[in-house]
Design a protein around this motif. Structure first.
Motif, PDB file in Angstrom:
ATOM      1  N   LEU A   1      68.149  16.284  99.220  1.00  0.00           N
ATOM      2  CA  LEU A   1      67.217  17.344  98.848  1.00  0.00           C
ATOM      3  C   LEU A   1      67.787  18.247  97.766  1.00  0.00           C
ATOM      4  CD1 LEU A   1      65.852  18.382 102.364  1.00  0.00           C
ATOM      5  CD2 LEU A   1      64.602  17.146 100.587  1.00  0.00           C
ATOM      6  N   GLU A   2      69.083  18.501  97.827  1.00  0.00           N
ATOM      7  CA  GLU A   2      69.684  19.450  96.895  1.00  0.00           C
ATOM      8  C   GLU A   2      70.121  18.813  95.584  1.00  0.00           C
ATOM      9  OE1 GLU A   2      71.503  22.839  99.925  1.00  0.00           O
ATOM     10  OE2 GLU A   2      72.865  21.543  98.793  1.00  0.00           O
ATOM     11  N   ARG A   3      70.470  17.522  95.605  1.00  0.00           N
ATOM     12  CA  ARG A   3      71.141  16.955  94.432  1.00  0.00           C
ATOM     13  C   ARG A   3      70.444  15.751  93.801  1.00  0.00           C
ATOM     14  NH1 ARG A   3      77.304  16.943  97.000  1.00  0.00           N
ATOM     15  NH2 ARG A   3      77.470  19.213  97.262  1.00  0.00           N
ATOM     16  N   GLU A   4      69.586  15.084  94.557  1.00  0.00           N
ATOM     17  CA  GLU A   4      69.065  13.812  94.064  1.00  0.00           C
ATOM     18  C   GLU A   4      67.567  13.818  93.790  1.00  0.00           C
ATOM     19  OE1 GLU A   4      70.456  10.397  96.312  1.00  0.00           O
ATOM     20  OE2 GLU A   4      72.136  11.568  97.090  1.00  0.00           O
ATOM     21  N   MET A   5      66.914  14.965  93.978  1.00  0.00           N
ATOM     22  CA  MET A   5      65.461  15.012  93.790  1.00  0.00           C
ATOM     23  C   MET A   5      65.097  16.179  92.865  1.00  0.00           C
ATOM     24  SD  MET A   5      64.446  14.120  97.760  1.00  0.00           S
ATOM     25  CE  MET A   5      62.751  13.611  97.419  1.00  0.00           C
ATOM     26  N   PRO A   6      65.441  16.059  91.581  1.00  0.00           N
ATOM     27  CA  PRO A   6      65.247  17.173  90.643  1.00  0.00           C
ATOM     28  C   PRO A   6      63.782  17.538  90.431  1.00  0.00           C
ATOM     29  CG  PRO A   6      65.926  15.180  89.476  1.00  0.00           C
ATOM     30  CD  PRO A   6      66.112  14.919  90.937  1.00  0.00           C
ATOM     31  N   TYR A   7      62.884  16.549  90.486  1.00  0.00           N
ATOM     32  CA  TYR A   7      61.474  16.901  90.271  1.00  0.00           C
ATOM     33  C   TYR A   7      60.942  17.721  91.440  1.00  0.00           C
ATOM     34  CZ  TYR A   7      56.676  16.637  88.661  1.00  0.00           C
ATOM     35  OH  TYR A   7      55.421  16.972  88.214  1.00  0.00           O
ATOM     36  N   LEU A   8      61.384  17.437  92.646  1.00  0.00           N
ATOM     37  CA  LEU A   8      61.014  18.267  93.794  1.00  0.00           C
ATOM     38  C   LEU A   8      61.481  19.697  93.578  1.00  0.00           C
ATOM     39  CD1 LEU A   8      59.941  18.610  96.714  1.00  0.00           C
ATOM     40  CD2 LEU A   8      62.191  17.849  97.513  1.00  0.00           C
ATOM     41  N   ASP A   9      62.689  19.877  93.066  1.00  0.00           N
ATOM     42  CA  ASP A   9      63.175  21.221  92.745  1.00  0.00           C
ATOM     43  C   ASP A   9      62.240  21.917  91.768  1.00  0.00           C
ATOM     44  OD1 ASP A   9      65.422  21.251  94.334  1.00  0.00           O
ATOM     45  OD2 ASP A   9      66.758  20.519  92.753  1.00  0.00           O
ATOM     46  N   MET A  10      61.820  21.202  90.735  1.00  0.00           N
ATOM     47  CA  MET A  10      60.962  21.791  89.716  1.00  0.00           C
ATOM     48  C   MET A  10      59.616  22.214  90.301  1.00  0.00           C
ATOM     49  SD  MET A  10      62.036  18.937  86.875  1.00  0.00           S
ATOM     50  CE  MET A  10      60.574  19.104  85.859  1.00  0.00           C
ATOM     51  N   VAL A  11      59.065  21.389  91.179  1.00  0.00           N
ATOM     52  CA  VAL A  11      57.781  21.719  91.802  1.00  0.00           C
ATOM     53  C   VAL A  11      57.918  22.970  92.670  1.00  0.00           C
ATOM     54  CG1 VAL A  11      56.051  20.942  93.465  1.00  0.00           C
ATOM     55  CG2 VAL A  11      56.884  19.368  91.704  1.00  0.00           C
ATOM     56  N   VAL A  12      58.968  23.026  93.491  1.00  0.00           N
ATOM     57  CA  VAL A  12      59.165  24.198  94.351  1.00  0.00           C
ATOM     58  C   VAL A  12      59.383  25.448  93.504  1.00  0.00           C
ATOM     59  CG1 VAL A  12      60.667  25.237  96.090  1.00  0.00           C
ATOM     60  CG2 VAL A  12      60.002  22.842  96.299  1.00  0.00           C
ATOM     61  N   ASP A  13      60.168  25.337  92.437  1.00  0.00           N
ATOM     62  CA  ASP A  13      60.386  26.492  91.552  1.00  0.00           C
ATOM     63  C   ASP A  13      59.072  26.999  90.968  1.00  0.00           C
ATOM     64  OD1 ASP A  13      63.113  26.682  91.896  1.00  0.00           O
ATOM     65  OD2 ASP A  13      63.622  25.530  90.100  1.00  0.00           O
ATOM     66  N   GLU A  14      58.201  26.083  90.552  1.00  0.00           N
ATOM     67  CA  GLU A  14      56.933  26.506  89.965  1.00  0.00           C
ATOM     68  C   GLU A  14      56.005  27.117  91.005  1.00  0.00           C
ATOM     69  OE1 GLU A  14      53.990  26.527  86.612  1.00  0.00           O
ATOM     70  OE2 GLU A  14      55.982  27.246  87.201  1.00  0.00           O
TER      71      GLU A  14
END
Length: 464
Positions: free
Chosen positions: A317-330
């Motif tokens: 969750l923290e290191r291998e799924m960058p697009y998920l990070d971007m969605v949550v940030d938005e």
């Protein structure tokens, strides 16, 4: 802090009188309409004030003149540059003291720093990883219970799931145990409801009032929590990884421990700060995904590639799924649950060419700051690509503050983000949630940003 409404009003009037002539520009006439709008639809007022007066202005709300500071420089000034100019306790956070006590949201200076230092190990990455099993177990059961083909209130669904996770991960209680976990969940929800009503109703006292109902539920919560603290002290179990057990065993640099009351207050604060915020973030995320199927497709491609059908780990969750990070940030840009940062000035200061007097109520607002067009072009649009690593790093400092900043950045940030990502990922792996035709979403502000009257969606099978 007095809980007497009359004393609070008189104190506010006295502080404003002492600071007369020193407030930033802005509307100063008494206006019930303006006060109502700030409570129910503040964005037009705040963004209008920013356009007319710049990053600092004031407006009268009920009896008080309140200062607002918006934009990257203002956010950075309040949270990182000059936090010594402000207290949290004397701001509207003080209204939370009757339920939360002296937790991290309602204390300042050395006491806050001491308490935070003792608590920090409980939120280290290793501890969060140990809690994900409880998160995943509860999420799996909740997703299984969603009826395919039917309409559900996804906000209430997530609220119940978040409360069950909190019972297990924070208190170490079984949410189905009637005398403890289930009762604690019910009374916490009941007490929290006090902060979701309009301010004028919170002033009432006496039998049958919202205040009396809140304090009655608080007393039940206290009985449960204090009994659990005593049990953990009498029979410590180093294998337990819930926050309550960790706080019982936590020690400061000098070997100092929390008292029973301090543990209780910090737990109530964590419940307040974490329960509603995770609920709202997942709900708003699902709302936006229903409107953007191309984002869903990209998220599912990423999770299929990384997870191969297995539940996610914290590392993934923290290191291998960058697009998920971007969605949550938005999602957090558009809908920061803790949408406003209330403070009270403990000394006179200057910002943006304006003087702010000692004793003034001062608010920064992430919700409004995240929608300033010169910082985030086309601010109403849902565009996860704003938060690629390069574009996020290029943002001005203070531009993006969904968790606050500086030494008081949300201590549960990692816990909350892990919960949001895990629930969303497990849900998208199995199901699809569709918006109902013709339905719109209205946002309410209290106690945190959330969809008013919930969010009804239709549950479907994930597309092949």
């Amino acid at each position: 802090m007095s809980a007497n409404p009359a004393r609070r009003v008189l104190g506010d009037l006295a502080a404003e009188w002492r600071g007369r002539g020193k407030f930033p520009p802005g509307p100063n006439d008494f206006s019930l309409a303006r006060t109502h709008q700030v409570a129910h639809d503040p964005l037009p007022l705040l963004l209008g004030g920013y356009e007319e007066f710049g990053p600092i202005f004031s407006m009268r709300l009920l009896h008080s003149r309140v200062v607002f500071m918006l934009g990257p420089e203002a956010n950075h000034y309040v949270t990182v540059g000059h936090p010594e100019n402000f207290h949290w306790r004397e701001s509207s956070f003080g209204d939370l003291i009757p339920l939360l006590g002296d937790g991290l949201l309602t204390v300042d200076e050395d006491y806050h720093d001491r308490a935070r230092a003792i608590m920090m190990p409980a939120f280290h990455r290793e501890q969060i990883a140990a809690m994900t099993e409880a998160m995943a177990t509860e999420a799996d059961l909740a997703i299984d219970a969603l009826p395919v083909g039917e309409v559900v209130d996804i906000y209430e669904w997530m609220r119940n799931l978040a409360m069950r996770i909190a019972m297990r991960a924070l208190l170490g209680l079984d949410p189905d145990e009637a005398g403890k976990g289930a009762a604690a969940a019910a009374h916490f929800e009941r007490a929290l409801g006090y902060y979701g009503i309009d301010f004028q109703w919170r002033l009432l006292r006496g039998p049958g009032s919202p205040w009396r109902k809140m304090t009655a539920s608080r007393e039940v919560l206290d009985e449960i929590v204090f009994a659990e603290v005593a049990r953990r002290r009498a029979d410590p179990d180093p294998e337990r990884q819930d926050i309550l057990s960790l706080l019982v065993g936590a020690r400061g640099e000098g070997g100092e421990a929390f008292t029973d009351r301090e543990i209780r207050d910090q737990l109530m604060t964590l419940m307040f700060a974490g329960h509603d915020t995770s609920t709202s973030t997942v709900t708003f995320m699902l709302h936006e995904l229903a409107r953007h199927p191309e984002v869903v497709a990209r998220l599912q491609e990423e999770q299929d590639r990384v997870l191969g059908g297995e539940p996610p780990t914290v590392d993934q969750l923290e290191r291998e799924m960058p697009y998920l990070d971007m969605v949550v940030d938005e999602v957090l840009r558009l809908y920061p649950p803790a949408w406003i940062g209330p403070r009270r000035a403990v000394r006179e200061f200057e910002f943006g060419g304006c003087t702010v007097p000692k004793g003034a109520y001062v608010n920064y607002c992430s919700w409004a700051s995240h929608r300033i067009p010169e910082v985030f072009p086309d601010p109403e649009a849902f565009v996860p690509e704003r938060f690629t690593r390069e574009r996020k790093a290029a943002l001005p400092r203070g531009a993006y503050v969904p968790f606050g900043g500086g030494s008081r950045i949300c201590i549960g940030k990692r816990f909350g983000q892990t919960e949001v990502k895990l629930v969303a990922t497990m849900l998208l792996a199995r199901l699809r949630l569709d918006a109902l035709p013709g339905r719109t979403m209205t946002i309410r502000q209290m106690p945190t940003l959330s969809p008013k009257d919930g969010l009804r969606m239709r549950v479907g099978e994930r597309a092949a």
